[in-house]
Design an enzyme around this catalytic site. Sequence first.
Site, PDB file in Angstrom:
ATOM      1  N   LYS A  21     -19.761  80.308  56.148  1.00 18.10           N
ATOM      2  CA  LYS A  21     -20.804  80.987  56.901  1.00 18.10           C
ATOM      3  C   LYS A  21     -21.796  79.975  57.445  1.00 18.10           C
ATOM      4  O   LYS A  21     -21.975  78.897  56.876  1.00 18.10           O
ATOM      5  CB  LYS A  21     -21.514  82.003  56.018  1.00 18.10           C
ATOM      6  CG  LYS A  21     -20.623  83.135  55.534  1.00 18.10           C
ATOM      7  CD  LYS A  21     -21.387  84.047  54.596  1.00 18.10           C
ATOM      8  CE  LYS A  21     -20.509  85.226  54.180  1.00 18.10           C
ATOM      9  NZ  LYS A  21     -19.346  84.802  53.378  1.00 18.10           N
ATOM     10  N   HIS A  48     -25.092  85.020  54.215  1.00 16.34           N
ATOM     11  CA  HIS A  48     -25.853  84.237  55.173  1.00 16.34           C
ATOM     12  C   HIS A  48     -27.289  84.037  54.690  1.00 16.34           C
ATOM     13  O   HIS A  48     -27.898  82.988  54.930  1.00 16.34           O
ATOM     14  CB  HIS A  48     -25.873  84.933  56.545  1.00 16.34           C
ATOM     15  CG  HIS A  48     -24.563  84.890  57.267  1.00 16.34           C
ATOM     16  ND1 HIS A  48     -23.630  85.895  57.170  1.00 16.34           N
ATOM     17  CD2 HIS A  48     -24.014  83.951  58.084  1.00 16.34           C
ATOM     18  CE1 HIS A  48     -22.575  85.598  57.904  1.00 16.34           C
ATOM     19  NE2 HIS A  48     -22.780  84.410  58.478  1.00 16.34           N
ATOM     20  N   SER A  90     -23.357  87.886  61.496  1.00 10.98           N
ATOM     21  CA  SER A  90     -23.935  88.237  60.202  1.00 10.98           C
ATOM     22  C   SER A  90     -24.393  89.682  60.238  1.00 10.98           C
ATOM     23  O   SER A  90     -25.035  90.101  61.200  1.00 10.98           O
ATOM     24  CB  SER A  90     -25.117  87.315  59.884  1.00 10.98           C
ATOM     25  OG  SER A  90     -25.921  87.847  58.852  1.00 10.98           O
ATOM     26  N   MET A  91     -24.070  90.439  59.190  1.00 10.33           N
ATOM     27  CA  MET A  91     -24.523  91.838  59.123  1.00 10.33           C
ATOM     28  C   MET A  91     -26.044  91.910  59.015  1.00 10.33           C
ATOM     29  O   MET A  91     -26.693  92.776  59.594  1.00 10.33           O
ATOM     30  CB  MET A  91     -23.892  92.537  57.921  1.00 10.33           C
ATOM     31  CG  MET A  91     -22.490  93.060  58.185  1.00 10.33           C
ATOM     32  SD  MET A  91     -22.473  94.398  59.384  1.00 10.33           S
ATOM     33  CE  MET A  91     -23.328  95.677  58.474  1.00 10.33           C
ATOM     34  N   GLY A  92     -26.635  90.991  58.256  1.00  8.58           N
ATOM     35  CA  GLY A  92     -28.077  91.045  58.038  1.00  8.58           C
ATOM     36  C   GLY A  92     -28.881  90.479  59.179  1.00  8.58           C
ATOM     37  O   GLY A  92     -29.936  91.028  59.536  1.00  8.58           O
TER      38      GLY A  92
END
Length: 1353
Positions: A21, A48, A90-92
């Site tokens: 990542k 992340h 990244s999901m966040g």
Amino acid sequence: MSAERLAKIPEVDLDPNGVFKYVLIRVHSTDDDSYVDIVRGYAWAEYHADIYDRVAGELERGGGLDCECLGGGRIKHDCDAKKIHVYGYSMGFGRANHSVSTEKIKTHYPDYEVTWADEGYYLYVDSRGKDAGEVQNSSYLAAAQCFCSLYAEEELLFCLLVSKVKTGFMAVCHWILLACLMLIVCQRAVALEREDCSVSTENKCDFVCDLTDCSDEQDCGYRGREFVCDFEHEGKCGWTDKSIEAGYVWQRQQRGNTLPDSGPSSDYTTGTSTGWFMAVTAVSSDSPRTAVLVSPTIKQSSPTCRLRLRYFIWDSGHTGLGDTPLWGSVWQTDGEEAVVWRPESSSVRGWREATIYLGRIPGAFHIKLHSRRSEGKQGDVSIDQMEFQDCALPVPPESGACGPGFEKCKREGCVEVYKVCDSTDDCGDGTDEENCVQNMSCSFEDGLCGWDIRTISSLKWTRTNQMNISLSEPLKGPGRDHTTNTMTGHFLYVTKPDILRRDWTSFQSPPLAPTNDTHPCRMIMYTHQFGRVSGGLSVLVAGMQIYPVWQRGGALGDLWVKAEVEFVVNTTFQILFVAAIRDHAYGGIAIDDIVLSPECVLSNESMPTPEFPKPPADPCIEDSLKICDFHQDCPAGEDEAQCGDFSYEMGSSGWTDTSIGSQAWEIKVEYNDTIIQEKFLFVTGAPGQQLSEAQTRTPLLGPSGPACTLQFSYSLSGSNPHIGDLAVYVVDSVLGTHPVLWEFAGRTHETSGTWLKEEVYVGARDNQFRARAEELSPSNQIAVKDVYFVYCSPMFIPSGDVSCNFEVNLCGWYQDQTDNYDWKLHSGMDHTVHVGRSLVVDMWDASLRGLSGRLLSVRQQSNTEHCLSFFYKLYGPNTGALSVKLLFADGSEELLWMHSGAHGNVWHEGHCPVPPQLSAFQLVFEATRSGFDGQLALDDVAFVTGPCTLPSMCSFESQTCGYTSSGRARWTHRSWALDKTGPETDHSLGTEKGFYMLADSSVDVLPQGSVTTLTSPVRRGLTHTECVQFWYHTGGDNPGTLNVYVKPSDGDRIQLFSSSVRQGHAWRHGQGNVSLHGDWQLQFEVKGEGGIFNFIAIDDITYSTHSCPTTDGVCDFEKGLCGWSNTQNPSVDWLDWDLTSAQAEMFYSTPPYDHTLHTEEGHFLVLPNSKRDTANQNAWLLSPHLTPTKGTCLSFWVYQPTIYDSKLTVWRLSEKSRQELLTLHEGGGYWDYFSVNITSETEYQIVLEGFKGEKGFLALDDIRYTIGVNCAGQTTDKTPSSSNNTGTIVASVVFVILLLLILAALLVFYLRTKQKANASIRASSVSHISCAGFGNELYDAERLEEVHENTGP
């Protein structure tokens, strides 16, 4: 300050290989709107956010910076193929702008193929099934989209079907959905397979790479297959600060752009200012505070595990280090903690090497590094370059079977047979310590096991553990036992009580039965001999006689050392341990895990009365410092008999084996054909546990004199072409182990008996020292004999003249043995004959570490004034400094002369007045590694009686160069750091500590109309014109008038320069030509004008043997920099432009010729490329201050061979703001012409800023600025025309009439004197002063009269 920190942040930091990542972070400066985007990607991160939290925390900790995450993704890094692919999200944090990340990665990896894509970890299908009829009949565009994504981070799986189609198209989407589901099943299967192949938590951080990329061993306190941590990575290999007390913590830091007054001058790994290390913060407290640095969890370690590291301890503030400025401990997860390392707490400004012996730790543990101080500066205690060595437990062999001489463990690994049943768990599972047949084995955990600790000595052995000795004072006790490697384990221990000075003590075994050669009694034991209290340990046999069978002198370090002793005794006997204790501050001797073989049988017979040996004769002197000091104090010379010189027939003559591994030194006696006894030291096998070299050393010797030399003969013989390595070291009693003095690798001959002679220079050493010989690898035979210390008395002073050209040797100079590196004789570059030899220090040498290299003269005694003259080079973009000092017998020093920064690839002459001295002294040339990319050279040194002539260059850094003050007030030698008066920085160094000459022109010091004069020494007249250049600084609203004069030895002075205008807080350049055949002096005169809080300062006066360049001409660099200058201000640049030519260049890449002359001899400025410093460091080239302009043309020629590597930017600098005018990235193997128009409403300077590339270089030549004329040739700065004002017209008419009258008078005067002038013309000895410079009164009538009086008939 935050802007400076911002510029130092590396833009890219990625793991060296694999898929991981990454995040794109924007780092803002809280002081202004500046920011930088950085890319960080690591395999250790599960999310992340893990990367962002760690990086942001590190950057924001120091204040002044604020971080923002711009998004994330993934990176596939294939180092073998040199490819990097950026993708995902990244999901966040969302998807990062991969194009931005890619461009930054390309800059950091220029030889890689770097690509990116916006695909995620999903399948995307866009189905637009339609036919013409349906499209025609539909009121909207029919489309079907199916998204199927697997978000690995949150383990969230979902499918989204969006339909904008008629019912007929749903079937297509159903098929697409089915395909998505099948893909997910496949991904899950692959993931399960990966999980099966992944490493369990128990196998991580165990010093074994279970995965091909060794990712299971990342951030375990080390990184990579070499298990090394150099702190260059922001993650710090997982080390974290765990200091409990506020105000004293560990932090990761660099040295910075300037040489600090505390902490290391560079890191150890790279040896430069850009390298990273761990250091403590400053502390000031009423009570001691402790900073604690803790490693990640390490699963376990082998018995041979050791941590090699570099440490730095320097009391820069002279506040005292205390007893324990640094120590190490091991903390096990069950709560056990043991001290494992206690270095010498002496203050040394340099990196030192140490080894922490961790040993066998069966469970998970952390390593802690502690520093305890109440007062200290930042960086005074530092750590760098950690290397874990031989820490893994035995791994299964590839063949599955153990080889000869090995035993198999339950863990499938193999251990040597000699390690079986030795009270050490070498297998890691206890296999090698099972089913051991032993007669008597004692770990002292449950008692003394029959060992008798009664003794007739007042000093006693005690059975104890570290908990009973001390838990709060790290220097007390061995810290741990051998059996359990913890503070609770027991051992036998002896140390010096408070009331004793020195003594001995003993303990003994029960009586043992006689043994023989076929069944000897063997004893294994572990000893801990730490600190200067340890005087040595011996094992004796007490039978019919008492005699020694094993001994080990002095201290061996902070570890348990395995030893094995064999007893062949034909009578009943006892084993006797004798320890010697010295009168020192800390240390002691401990014994643990004594194991006797089955042949050691207890005996019930009575012991015979032994015959005690004669004790050694007491030395004739009580002072231990006079033993082995190379001076015979005793009549028979016994005080020098055991000092390492084989000329005495007394055993090994003081050489003691200190080996702790599987090899050791022994003395061997052989007879040749004539039956003459011969003794030599040779390397043999040993039972030691550590995987280290054989070592032997002398007692403490010295101090020694400057001619001290070690002579010896050596032999490395055997059938293998590479027998091993033999090395000689010096171990200083204060400074520790020095770098290797001498080493030899290979072999001297196939058969033994062939000896080579060698001489190793030891030199003058003020502290006591030991000579140490090491054998570094297995061999057939390595031996040493005929060892002699020659000319080592400090009373022996070698003959040699201080005046020296270094063509043959160093004359009356020698290397300082307390510095960090040596000057080297270099052939092919000297001042004397150009192809001869000079002394050099190559700052670009990657092997150099530490701050200084010093050259000392033999001791001088003189009560008259002398002059030290020499020729020197200071060359390179980051070259450091050269100083001249006086060194006195008490260790104090006096700085006489110092220059730094780039001076060009040319020889300069230095002059250094040496005033009369009442006591003996030594001259010192000191090279200082404040820079890391350049070369210092020295040649043609002369030390003569009498004063120095006027030096060609004076920076006032160390002295006034013979300049004297006269008048109403005095010029003073000042720096801003001394009393906060004058300019805040000097011109030479650009720092507050730099010096200059200062005249206080305030009315209370220099009343209005009064003058103060600074006068130079006498300068010899030349037959050609010279250029005088200087820098001046004015302060206050009315600083007065600065006049510069030339004062001939036999005539009136002539004005060279004048300025009476307040010109702001800046150093300004002045110059003037001098053509005098006779001797003359330079005078700087300041006239007071009645202001308050005013001053004028002078710095950097230089004399060049050519005329001054004109301000409006081309600077071709054939006669210097023409008023252009490198700035030494560390807040704006790191490097310097330097003057060189293709012919003179021997190291850097340059253009093959200059632009002006198109020859190899022509000069130019270059910003070279080398591997010593990080790319993108910058160098400023500053013009003089220029007047406001509506159009001035700047033109120059650039040689920039590499495209998009180095960079050149042109700035206009005005009132502390700058405007970018031009930036060049283009490259090409030729000189290229550029020009740019400059406009400015205020006074300004031109800045040519070069950025160093990773591959190429930058070169400049033929720089020109045409003041008031733009690049189109148009005159832009015209004299303002007269207005229609009547008063102005009348004044103009009057002025014209007066001018006509003056011209008529001059015409009459000319006609009357023409005949006389033609008849009598003066000879060519005319003196002339030309006024080329930046004076404000270019046509001053008084000055023209003075010129006329000296040039007229």
